[in-house]
Scaffold this motif. Structure first.
Motif, PDB file in Angstrom:
ATOM      1  N   ASP A 147      35.519  62.760  41.087  1.00 32.87           N
ATOM      2  CA  ASP A 147      34.575  62.963  42.184  1.00 32.87           C
ATOM      3  C   ASP A 147      33.892  61.613  42.375  1.00 32.87           C
ATOM      4  OD1 ASP A 147      32.363  63.408  43.802  1.00 32.87           O
ATOM      5  OD2 ASP A 147      31.921  65.365  42.917  1.00 32.87           O
ATOM      6  N   LEU A 148      34.325  60.888  43.373  1.00 41.12           N
ATOM      7  CA  LEU A 148      33.879  59.513  43.562  1.00 41.12           C
ATOM      8  C   LEU A 148      32.364  59.388  43.695  1.00 41.12           C
ATOM      9  CD1 LEU A 148      34.654  56.583  43.871  1.00 41.12           C
ATOM     10  CD2 LEU A 148      34.993  57.005  46.293  1.00 41.12           C
ATOM     11  N   ASN A 149      31.753  60.265  44.480  1.00 44.09           N
ATOM     12  CA  ASN A 149      30.303  60.177  44.671  1.00 44.09           C
ATOM     13  C   ASN A 149      29.551  60.451  43.371  1.00 44.09           C
ATOM     14  OD1 ASN A 149      30.566  59.414  47.317  1.00 44.09           O
ATOM     15  ND2 ASN A 149      30.347  61.473  48.112  1.00 44.09           N
ATOM     16  N   ALA A 150      30.016  61.405  42.581  1.00 45.10           N
ATOM     17  CA  ALA A 150      29.374  61.681  41.291  1.00 45.10           C
ATOM     18  C   ALA A 150      29.575  60.513  40.330  1.00 45.10           C
ATOM     19  CB  ALA A 150      29.928  62.967  40.689  1.00 45.10           C
ATOM     20  N   LEU A 151      30.754  59.951  40.306  1.00 50.04           N
ATOM     21  CA  LEU A 151      31.062  58.831  39.424  1.00 50.04           C
ATOM     22  C   LEU A 151      30.210  57.612  39.741  1.00 50.04           C
ATOM     23  CD1 LEU A 151      33.029  57.920  37.147  1.00 50.04           C
ATOM     24  CD2 LEU A 151      34.590  57.200  38.959  1.00 50.04           C
ATOM     25  N   SER A 152      29.854  57.450  41.008  1.00 51.57           N
ATOM     26  CA  SER A 152      29.110  56.259  41.430  1.00 51.57           C
ATOM     27  C   SER A 152      27.597  56.391  41.247  1.00 51.57           C
ATOM     28  CB  SER A 152      29.415  55.952  42.897  1.00 51.57           C
ATOM     29  OG  SER A 152      28.790  56.882  43.752  1.00 51.57           O
ATOM     30  N   GLN A 153      27.127  57.497  40.689  1.00 53.83           N
ATOM     31  CA  GLN A 153      25.686  57.689  40.544  1.00 53.83           C
ATOM     32  C   GLN A 153      25.061  56.799  39.470  1.00 53.83           C
ATOM     33  OE1 GLN A 153      23.753  59.440  42.727  1.00 53.83           O
ATOM     34  NE2 GLN A 153      25.724  59.581  43.768  1.00 53.83           N
ATOM     35  N   ASP A 154      25.800  56.499  38.419  1.00 54.00           N
ATOM     36  CA  ASP A 154      25.244  55.718  37.315  1.00 54.00           C
ATOM     37  C   ASP A 154      25.503  54.223  37.435  1.00 54.00           C
ATOM     38  OD1 ASP A 154      24.291  58.032  36.080  1.00 54.00           O
ATOM     39  OD2 ASP A 154      26.202  58.353  35.050  1.00 54.00           O
ATOM     40  N   LYS A 155      26.603  53.875  38.057  1.00 53.43           N
ATOM     41  CA  LYS A 155      26.980  52.465  38.180  1.00 53.43           C
ATOM     42  C   LYS A 155      27.966  52.321  39.324  1.00 53.43           C
ATOM     43  CE  LYS A 155      30.202  53.305  34.448  1.00 53.43           C
ATOM     44  NZ  LYS A 155      30.542  53.037  33.093  1.00 53.43           N
ATOM     45  N   PRO A 156      28.160  51.089  39.806  1.00 52.46           N
ATOM     46  CA  PRO A 156      29.076  50.894  40.926  1.00 52.46           C
ATOM     47  C   PRO A 156      30.520  51.231  40.545  1.00 52.46           C
ATOM     48  CG  PRO A 156      28.089  48.800  40.247  1.00 52.46           C
ATOM     49  CD  PRO A 156      27.536  49.853  39.378  1.00 52.46           C
ATOM     50  N   VAL A 157      31.258  51.710  41.524  1.00 50.77           N
ATOM     51  CA  VAL A 157      32.668  52.033  41.359  1.00 50.77           C
ATOM     52  C   VAL A 157      33.454  51.209  42.371  1.00 50.77           C
ATOM     53  CG1 VAL A 157      34.417  53.846  41.494  1.00 50.77           C
ATOM     54  CG2 VAL A 157      32.151  54.368  40.577  1.00 50.77           C
ATOM     55  N   VAL A 158      34.514  50.600  41.891  1.00 50.48           N
ATOM     56  CA  VAL A 158      35.401  49.854  42.778  1.00 50.48           C
ATOM     57  C   VAL A 158      36.482  50.819  43.250  1.00 50.48           C
ATOM     58  CG1 VAL A 158      37.026  47.928  42.944  1.00 50.48           C
ATOM     59  CG2 VAL A 158      34.961  47.699  41.526  1.00 50.48           C
ATOM     60  N   VAL A 159      36.578  51.000  44.564  1.00 50.13           N
ATOM     61  CA  VAL A 159      37.595  51.878  45.149  1.00 50.13           C
ATOM     62  C   VAL A 159      38.634  50.970  45.797  1.00 50.13           C
ATOM     63  CG1 VAL A 159      38.054  53.786  46.716  1.00 50.13           C
ATOM     64  CG2 VAL A 159      35.820  53.611  45.591  1.00 50.13           C
ATOM     65  N   TYR A 160      39.865  51.103  45.325  1.00 48.50           N
ATOM     66  CA  TYR A 160      40.937  50.192  45.718  1.00 48.50           C
ATOM     67  C   TYR A 160      42.039  50.952  46.438  1.00 48.50           C
ATOM     68  CZ  TYR A 160      44.834  46.904  45.036  1.00 48.50           C
ATOM     69  OH  TYR A 160      45.906  46.083  45.213  1.00 48.50           O
ATOM     70  N   PHE A 161      42.140  50.736  47.739  1.00 49.05           N
ATOM     71  CA  PHE A 161      43.207  51.334  48.538  1.00 49.05           C
ATOM     72  C   PHE A 161      44.373  50.358  48.560  1.00 49.05           C
ATOM     73  CE2 PHE A 161      39.415  53.449  49.954  1.00 49.05           C
ATOM     74  CZ  PHE A 161      39.830  54.762  50.149  1.00 49.05           C
ATOM     75  N   TRP A 162      45.536  50.819  48.123  1.00 47.63           N
ATOM     76  CA  TRP A 162      46.692  49.955  47.993  1.00 47.63           C
ATOM     77  C   TRP A 162      47.965  50.752  48.248  1.00 47.63           C
ATOM     78  CZ3 TRP A 162      50.326  49.998  43.732  1.00 47.63           C
ATOM     79  CH2 TRP A 162      50.144  51.077  42.860  1.00 47.63           C
ATOM     80  N   ALA A 163      49.100  50.083  48.165  1.00 50.73           N
ATOM     81  CA  ALA A 163      50.391  50.746  48.308  1.00 50.73           C
ATOM     82  C   ALA A 163      51.431  49.987  47.488  1.00 50.73           C
ATOM     83  CB  ALA A 163      50.812  50.788  49.774  1.00 50.73           C
ATOM     84  N   THR A 164      52.410  50.714  46.995  1.00 49.48           N
ATOM     85  CA  THR A 164      53.451  50.075  46.189  1.00 49.48           C
ATOM     86  C   THR A 164      54.279  49.102  47.024  1.00 49.48           C
ATOM     87  OG1 THR A 164      54.949  51.933  46.613  1.00 49.48           O
ATOM     88  CG2 THR A 164      53.647  52.021  44.588  1.00 49.48           C
ATOM     89  N   TRP A 165      54.361  49.317  48.316  1.00 50.45           N
ATOM     90  CA  TRP A 165      55.155  48.489  49.207  1.00 50.45           C
ATOM     91  C   TRP A 165      54.379  47.323  49.815  1.00 50.45           C
ATOM     92  CZ3 TRP A 165      52.366  48.750  53.550  1.00 50.45           C
ATOM     93  CH2 TRP A 165      51.617  49.911  53.774  1.00 50.45           C
ATOM     94  N   CYS A 166      53.097  47.240  49.544  1.00 50.82           N
ATOM     95  CA  CYS A 166      52.197  46.251  50.159  1.00 50.82           C
ATOM     96  C   CYS A 166      52.374  44.869  49.512  1.00 50.82           C
ATOM     97  CB  CYS A 166      50.757  46.743  50.007  1.00 50.82           C
ATOM     98  SG  CYS A 166      49.484  45.526  50.372  1.00 50.82           S
ATOM     99  N   GLY A 167      52.748  43.890  50.332  1.00 47.57           N
ATOM    100  CA  GLY A 167      52.951  42.536  49.829  1.00 47.57           C
ATOM    101  C   GLY A 167      51.677  41.899  49.292  1.00 47.57           C
ATOM    102  N   ALA A 168      50.573  42.020  50.019  1.00 51.92           N
ATOM    103  CA  ALA A 168      49.305  41.432  49.581  1.00 51.92           C
ATOM    104  C   ALA A 168      48.795  42.102  48.309  1.00 51.92           C
ATOM    105  CB  ALA A 168      48.270  41.521  50.691  1.00 51.92           C
ATOM    106  N   CYS A 169      49.122  43.380  48.135  1.00 55.10           N
ATOM    107  CA  CYS A 169      48.670  44.114  46.951  1.00 55.10           C
ATOM    108  C   CYS A 169      49.253  43.530  45.663  1.00 55.10           C
ATOM    109  CB  CYS A 169      49.039  45.592  47.056  1.00 55.10           C
ATOM    110  SG  CYS A 169      48.231  46.424  48.446  1.00 55.10           S
TER     111      CYS A 169
END
Length: 164
Positions: A52-74
């Protein structure tokens, strides 16, 4: 000595120019992102952990990383995210990368250790109104504090986290 000073001056100009262009590109790519409130993101990671991203972020910052296996920059950004996951909570979301078994095999073959939610139809990415991979958001107390797209450096990510 004069050549060294010229080299330093030119380097600083290039660094400044690169920074301005990067910020402008980030602003343009995230122009459709109107809310600072993190979209509700609750899912089961490939590890089986419920996130639960919002619950996890209550105590400290959370890095959310949107990526793809096919993504060259990733290919350039994901090792940094993996390293960062040793020090910060990271929730990765693999968009349009296929079935969970395939994504897990990819993660294992690259020895990545971050939590990953598979998003085979990009439904989570759509709720976040994202169109570019990689995208990195820093969420704290359920609010998006920072968002960047494209290739970023470890120093750039750490600076974003430290400036919160």
């Amino acid at each position: 000595m004069k050549n060294v000073l010229n080299l330093i001056k030119k380097s600083l100009i290039y660094i400044l120019l690169f920074t301005v262009i990067s910020v402008a590109v980030d602003l343009w790519r995230t122009r459709d992102f109107t809310s600072s409130q993190s979209p509700t993101t609750q899912a089961t990671a490939l590890s089986g952990n419920n996130i639960d991203l919002n619950a996890l972020s209550q105590d400290k910052p959370v890095v959310v990383y949107f990526w793809a296996t096919w993504c060259g920059a990733c290919k350039f950004v994901t090792p940094t995210i993996n390293w960062l996951s040793q020090y910060y909570d990271v929730v990765a979301i693999s968009a349009s990368s296929g079935e969970a078994r395939r994504v897990q095999a990819f993660i294992n073959s690259h020895d990545y250790h971050f939590e990953n939610i598979n998003d085979p139809r990009s439904q989570i990415s759509s709720r976040w109104n994202l169109r570019v991979t990689p995208t990195i958001a820093i969420v704290e107390n359920g609010e998006i504090k920072n968002i960047t797209t494209g290739i970023t450096t470890p120093i750039g990510l750490l600076a974003r986290l430290w400036l919160l």
